[in-house]
Design a protein around this motif. Structure first.
Motif, PDB file in Angstrom:
ATOM      1  N   THR A 116       0.974  -1.124   0.063  1.00  0.00           N
ATOM      2  CA  THR A 116      -0.102  -0.088   0.019  1.00  0.00           C
ATOM      3  C   THR A 116       0.840   1.261   0.050  1.00  0.00           C
ATOM      4  O   THR A 116       1.803   1.299   0.688  1.00  0.00           O
ATOM      5  N   GLN A 117       0.652   2.165  -0.971  1.00  0.00           N
ATOM      6  CA  GLN A 117       1.347   3.284  -0.986  1.00  0.00           C
ATOM      7  C   GLN A 117       1.068   4.294   0.028  1.00  0.00           C
ATOM      8  O   GLN A 117      -0.022   4.787   0.425  1.00  0.00           O
ATOM      9  N   VAL A 118       2.472   4.884   0.908  1.00  0.00           N
ATOM     10  CA  VAL A 118       2.320   6.055   1.709  1.00  0.00           C
ATOM     11  C   VAL A 118       3.108   7.255   1.168  1.00  0.00           C
ATOM     12  O   VAL A 118       4.162   6.937   0.768  1.00  0.00           O
ATOM     13  N   THR A 119       2.578   8.302   1.013  1.00  0.00           N
ATOM     14  CA  THR A 119       3.206   9.379   0.382  1.00  0.00           C
ATOM     15  C   THR A 119       3.074  10.637   1.466  1.00  0.00           C
ATOM     16  O   THR A 119       1.880  10.948   1.852  1.00  0.00           O
ATOM     17  N   VAL A 120       4.177  11.076   1.884  1.00  0.00           N
ATOM     18  CA  VAL A 120       4.318  12.233   2.852  1.00  0.00           C
ATOM     19  C   VAL A 120       4.936  13.435   2.174  1.00  0.00           C
ATOM     20  O   VAL A 120       5.979  13.479   1.510  1.00  0.00           O
ATOM     21  N   SER A 121       3.870  14.278   1.858  1.00  0.00           N
ATOM     22  CA  SER A 121       4.151  15.699   1.099  1.00  0.00           C
ATOM     23  C   SER A 121       3.370  16.734   1.557  1.00  0.00           C
ATOM     24  O   SER A 121       2.230  16.556   1.967  1.00  0.00           O
ATOM     25  N   PRO A 122       4.071  17.900   1.371  1.00  0.00           N
ATOM     26  CA  PRO A 122       3.278  19.118   1.931  1.00  0.00           C
ATOM     27  C   PRO A 122       1.788  19.508   1.135  1.00  0.00           C
ATOM     28  O   PRO A 122       1.980  18.920  -0.267  1.00  0.00           O
TER      29      PRO A 122
END
Length: 122
Positions: A116-122
């Motif tokens: 599962t994709q986790v993306t941490v971005s503003p």
């Protein structure tokens, strides 16, 4: 049929939280060590956290220690990863893993989820 199905990934801002879950079926869940791995683009798969079959022992990669918490519910055949204080460098595909090594017969059984994709971005 063995299945490990992850859920809970998504896009989150730095400092935010996500909770990943993995639902297991088709094998004797309570006899397996469960772990979460992650793989970022261009990097090798990395072990993030692990929990013993009984749930009484946990271990974490230094990069997530104090921010991530792994837990399991053997009655529900689920393992979870609570991720707090997320950072952009936590961006990756997260995989659920089940492992059992039987010493008496020197056999190894291992299963993987689809990620599962986790993306941490503003």
């Amino acid at each position: 049929q063995v299945q490990l199905v992850e859920s809970g990934g998504g896009l989150v801002q730095p400092g935010g939280s996500l909770r990943l879950s993995c639902a297991a079926s088709g094998f004797s869940f309570s006899t397996y060590i469960m772990s979460w791995y992650r793989q970022a683009p261009g990097k090798e798969r990395e072990l993030v956290a692990g929990i013993s079959d009984a749930g009484d022992t946990t271990s974490y990669a230094d990069s997530v220690k104090g921010r991530f918490t792994i837990s399991r519910d053997n009655a529900k055949n689920t393992v979870s990863l609570q991720m707090d204080s997320l950072r952009p460098e936590d961006t990756a595909v997260y995989y659920c893993n089940a492992l059992r090594i039987t010493i008496g017969t020197l056999t190894r059984k291992e299963y993987w989820g689809q990620g599962t994709q986790v993306t941490v971005s503003p």
